[in-house]
Design a protein around this motif. Structure first.
Motif, PDB file in Angstrom:
ATOM      1  N   PRO A 178      83.616 -51.833  34.358  1.00 38.52           N
ATOM      2  CA  PRO A 178      82.201 -52.147  34.144  1.00 38.52           C
ATOM      3  C   PRO A 178      81.436 -52.519  35.417  1.00 38.52           C
ATOM      4  CG  PRO A 178      83.490 -53.079  32.367  1.00 38.52           C
ATOM      5  CD  PRO A 178      84.473 -52.541  33.371  1.00 38.52           C
ATOM      6  N   SER A 245      80.532 -63.187  33.479  1.00 38.73           N
ATOM      7  CA  SER A 245      79.897 -62.545  32.324  1.00 38.73           C
ATOM      8  C   SER A 245      80.607 -61.233  31.978  1.00 38.73           C
ATOM      9  CB  SER A 245      78.416 -62.293  32.599  1.00 38.73           C
ATOM     10  OG  SER A 245      78.247 -61.429  33.721  1.00 38.73           O
ATOM     11  N   THR A 246      80.999 -60.469  33.000  1.00 35.77           N
ATOM     12  CA  THR A 246      81.756 -59.235  32.758  1.00 35.77           C
ATOM     13  C   THR A 246      83.100 -59.553  32.121  1.00 35.77           C
ATOM     14  OG1 THR A 246      80.691 -58.037  34.572  1.00 35.77           O
ATOM     15  CG2 THR A 246      82.861 -57.255  33.872  1.00 35.77           C
ATOM     16  N   ARG A 247      83.745 -60.586  32.595  1.00 37.67           N
ATOM     17  CA  ARG A 247      85.051 -60.968  32.063  1.00 37.67           C
ATOM     18  C   ARG A 247      84.935 -61.372  30.592  1.00 37.67           C
ATOM     19  NH1 ARG A 247      89.730 -62.122  34.820  1.00 37.67           N
ATOM     20  NH2 ARG A 247      88.577 -62.091  36.796  1.00 37.67           N
ATOM     21  N   ARG A 248      83.906 -62.140  30.265  1.00 36.19           N
ATOM     22  CA  ARG A 248      83.724 -62.579  28.878  1.00 36.19           C
ATOM     23  C   ARG A 248      83.446 -61.399  27.966  1.00 36.19           C
ATOM     24  NH1 ARG A 248      80.704 -66.890  31.168  1.00 36.19           N
ATOM     25  NH2 ARG A 248      78.785 -65.771  30.651  1.00 36.19           N
ATOM     26  N   ALA A 249      82.606 -60.480  28.417  1.00 32.52           N
ATOM     27  CA  ALA A 249      82.279 -59.313  27.595  1.00 32.52           C
ATOM     28  C   ALA A 249      83.506 -58.427  27.393  1.00 32.52           C
ATOM     29  CB  ALA A 249      81.145 -58.517  28.247  1.00 32.52           C
ATOM     30  N   ALA A 250      84.282 -58.247  28.451  1.00 31.86           N
ATOM     31  CA  ALA A 250      85.490 -57.434  28.340  1.00 31.86           C
ATOM     32  C   ALA A 250      86.499 -58.087  27.409  1.00 31.86           C
ATOM     33  CB  ALA A 250      86.102 -57.215  29.726  1.00 31.86           C
ATOM     34  N   GLU A 252      85.857 -60.051  24.864  1.00 28.12           N
ATOM     35  CA  GLU A 252      85.384 -59.911  23.484  1.00 28.12           C
ATOM     36  C   GLU A 252      85.685 -58.510  22.945  1.00 28.12           C
ATOM     37  OE1 GLU A 252      81.136 -60.106  21.046  1.00 28.12           O
ATOM     38  OE2 GLU A 252      81.307 -61.073  22.999  1.00 28.12           O
ATOM     39  N   SER A 253      85.436 -57.483  23.774  1.00 30.69           N
ATOM     40  CA  SER A 253      85.719 -56.111  23.341  1.00 30.69           C
ATOM     41  C   SER A 253      87.211 -55.879  23.142  1.00 30.69           C
ATOM     42  CB  SER A 253      85.177 -55.119  24.379  1.00 30.69           C
ATOM     43  OG  SER A 253      83.770 -55.206  24.490  1.00 30.69           O
TER      44      SER A 253
END
Length: 529
Positions: A178, A245-250, A252-253
Motif C-alpha cells: 500500500p 495508519s497503513t499498518r492498522r488498515a492492513a 483489519e483487512s
C-alpha cells in the motif's frame, strides 16, 4: 523387518490423510532422490539428519510416523534411530515407494509439491490475472505506472531479479505494497522464480482488498529468461517501514480475510495449554522478518517467514493434521499467512493481543537436540599444523552447497547416508578428522565411522568449520574432492543463473499438470476461497 515396526499399507496412510488424523509420512532419502518421485505429503526427512531434526519437527513423541525409501534400507535404519530418540509409534510403508504406487497412490516430482500444487489450484479456481514477460517488458520500456514486487526470499532476489523490481517477500506484501504503490492507478506486478509465489502473492493482495490492479508475472524469472530478456543481479531494493495508519488498515483487512478462511484466534494464555498438551502436535511459528524475530520473539516460537511457510510447509511441519499457531506483532503477517494455511487444510490459529513485553527471547531460533556423541576434539590450530599429512583425511559433512562455497583445504565431501561408499572411495588412512559447519553432524558421522573403521583414529574439529572460518584461515572452493555424489540438494530449475532452457520449460510443464495430479491423488483437502 523387525517386529517392533508397524507396517502401513498405502490405503491406511491415505485414510489418515483424508480423515485429517495426525500422521508423519517421511521420505528418508536425500533431497535430490526424493525430488524425483514421492507421495504428495511425504516430507523429505533425510536419514543423515534425523537426530538433528526430529525433536523440533516431530514434537509429539507418540505421533504416528510412517517411513519410506525405495528399497535402500534407509527406512529400517531410520526407524531404529527414531525409537532410540523416544518415538513410540514408528512404522514402515509396505513396499516403500513402489508399494505406494502399486497401492494406487499418486507420485509427485520436485520439492514442496503440496504448496506448488495448491498454487496451481488457486490460479485455476480464482483465475488469478497474469501478464506475460513480453507484456511486462513493454510496460517497463514505455515507462508505464507500474510497481514490480518480488515475493521470494531476499537472497533469491539478490541472485537475480526482474529489472526495477523491489524485494517484498510474500507475507509482507499486504503490509508493504500500500505504501509502495499508494496511487490506486498504479499496476502492481508480483513475480517469483516460477509460478507459485507470484500466484499466491498476487492473490494475497487481491484477497486483502488492495485497490490497485494486481497481476502476476506469468512464469516468473523463468518466463522472463525464456522470452530472451536479461535479468538484473545483485540488486538491493527492499521494502521500507510503513505508517501506523497503513499498518492498522492492513491488519483489519488481514483479520477479515483470515476469518473468511476459517482461521481461529486465541489469546496468549492458550500457549501454555497447547505447550503442555501431549496428545496433539502443535507447531509455533513467528512469521515476521528474521530481523524482527531476532530482536525479540515469544518463547518457544520458531522463525519462518510467512511466505516461505506457505511455500515450504512440509519442511518445517511434517506432521500432516497438526495444529499450527502463528504470531506476529501487528496482526498482518500472521493473519495473511494463516489465511493460506487454512485453505491448505491446516488447523491454524493466530495469537491475538500479545503485549510487546512478551517478546522476550532474543537471537536466532535454537532447535531442541538430543545429547550428541562424545569424540576427541582437535582444534583448528592443530589441524592446520597437520596440513599435508598423508596419514590424515578431513571429511566434511556440510551440505554440498556449503562445501562448494568453501571448505578446509584438502577436505573431502561425504554424505553421512553414503558413508560406506565414501570410505571405499577415500585414500587408505588411519586418521580421520570430521567436520561440519557447526560440528554437530560431524559428531553423528563420527559415531557411524567408528563402527565402520574400528582401527582408525577419529577426531572431530572443535566447533566445526565455523571455527576455521572465524580464525581467518584459508578456504578452497569448488568440487575438489567429492567422495559422495551431491544428492543432498535438488537443483531447482528456477534457481541460479545457469539453468538449461529445456529444464526450465520442463519445470513449467510439470507445474501446469499439478491440478490434474491433485484430483487423481485425492488426499489434500484443499479449499480455495
Amino acid at each position: 523387518m523387525p517386529e517392533t515396526f508397524r507396517t502401513w499399507q498405502t490405503a491406511d496412510v491415505r485414510s489418515a490423510l483424508i480423515e485429517g488424523r495426525e500422521i508423519a509420512l517421511l521420505d528418508l532419502r536425500e533431497e535430490d532422490v526424493h525430488a524425483q518421485s514421492h507421495p504428495l505429503f511425504a516430507a523429505n526427512f533425510p536419514l543423515a539428519r534425523i537426530e538433528l531434526d526430529a525433536w523440533s519437527k516431530l514434537p509429539r513423541r507418540d505421533v504416528p510416523i510412517v517411513l519410506l525409501d525405495d528399497g535402500e534400507g534407509e527406512a529400517e535404519t531410520a526407524a531404529a534411530r527414531l525409537q532410540a530418540l523416544g518415538y513410540t509409534d514408528v512404522g514402515l510403508l509396505a513396499g516403500g515407494l513402489r508399494g505406494w504406487a502399486e497401492g494406487g497412490g499418486e507420485l509427485f516430482r520436485d520439492v514442496n509439491a503440496p504448496s506448488k500444487a495448491f498454487g496451481e489450484l488457486v490460479e485455476a479456481v480464482r483465475h488469478t490475472p497474469s501478464l506475460s514477460a513480453e507484456e511486462v517488458h513493454a510496460l517497463i520500456e514505455s515507462g508505464a505506472d507500474i510497481r514490480i514486487v518480488d515475493a521470494r526470499r531476499y537472497d533469491e532476489y539478490r541472485t537475480m531479479s526482474i529489472p526495477t523490481a523491489t524485494s517484498v517477500p510474500g507475507a509482507e506484501l499486504a503490509l508493504r505494497v500500500p505504501e509502495l504503490a499508494p496511487n490506486p492507478d498504479t499496476l502492481v506486478i508480483v513475480n517469483c522464480a516460477g509460478r507459485t509465489r507470484s500466484i499466491i502473492g498476487t492473490q494475497s493482495l487481491r484477497n486483502a482488498g488492495l485497490p490497485n490492479r494486481v497481476a502476476a508475472l506469468r512464469n516468473g524469472t523463468i518466463g522472463w529468461t525464456l522470452a530472451g530478456f536479461e535479468l538484473d543481479h545483485g540488486q538491493t531494493r527492499r521494502f521500507g517501514e510503513v505508517s501506523e495508519s497503513t499498518r492498522r488498515a492492513a491488519a483489519e483487512s488481514a483479520r477479515a480475510l483470515a476469518g473468511r478462511a476459517g482461521v481461529l484466534h486465541a489469546q496468549p494464555d492458550a500457549l501454555q495449554v497447547w505447550s503442555a498438551q501431549d496428545d496433539r502436535t502443535t507447531y509455533f511459528f513467528d512469521v515476521r522478518t528474521a530481523e524482527e524475530y531476532e530482536a525479540g520473539h515469544l518463547p518457544g516460537f520458531r522463525h519462518v517467514a510467512g511466505g516461505q511457510l506457505v511455500q515450504e510447509t512440509e519442511m518445517v511441519a511434517p506432521v500432516r493434521g497438526a495444529r499450527i499457531v502463528l504470531a506476529d506483532n501487528d496482526g498482518v503477517r500472521a493473519n495473511m499467512t494463516a489465511s493460506w494455511l487454512a485453505q491448505m487444510n491446516w488447523e491454524v490459529w493466530v495469537i491475538d493481543g500479545v503485549p510487546e513485553s512478551d517478546f522476550v527471547e532474543r537471537g536466532p531460533w535454537q532447535p531442541s537436540l538430543p545429547p550428541l556423541p562424545e569424540f576427541p576434539e582437535i582444534s583448528h590450530e592443530e589441524l592446520a599444523a597437520r596440513a599435508g599429512a598423508i596419514d590424515t583425511l578431513v571429511l566434511d559433512f556440510a551440505t554440498s552447497a556449503e562445501y562448494l562455497r568453501g571448505h578446509i583445504p584438502g577436505a573431502a565431501f561425504a554424505l553421512r547416508s553414503r558413508l560406506p561408499d565414501a570410505l571405499a572411495a577415500a585414500p587408505d588412512v588411519r586418521h580421520f578428522v570430521l567436520t561440519s559447519p557447526d560440528g554437530r553432524l560431524a559428531r553423528l558421522a563420527a559415531q557411524d565411522l567408528a563402527a565402520l573403521r574400528q582401527d582408525a583414529r577419529i577426531d572431530v574439529l572443535a566447533d566445526g568449520t565455523a571455527a576455521w572460518r572465524a580464525a581467518g584461515r584459508e578456504l578452497e572452493s569448488g568440487p575438489t574432492r567429492l567422495l559422495s555424489p551431491p544428492l543432498d540438494r535438488y537443483r531447482r530449475p528456477y534457481e541460479g543463473t545457469d539453468n538449461a532452457r529445456d529444464a526450465m520449460q520442463g519445470y513449467l510443464d510439470w507445474e501446469f499438470g499439478l491440478v490434474a495430479q491433485l484430483e487423481r491423488d485425492g488426499t489434500h483437502g484443499f479449499r480455495v476461497l
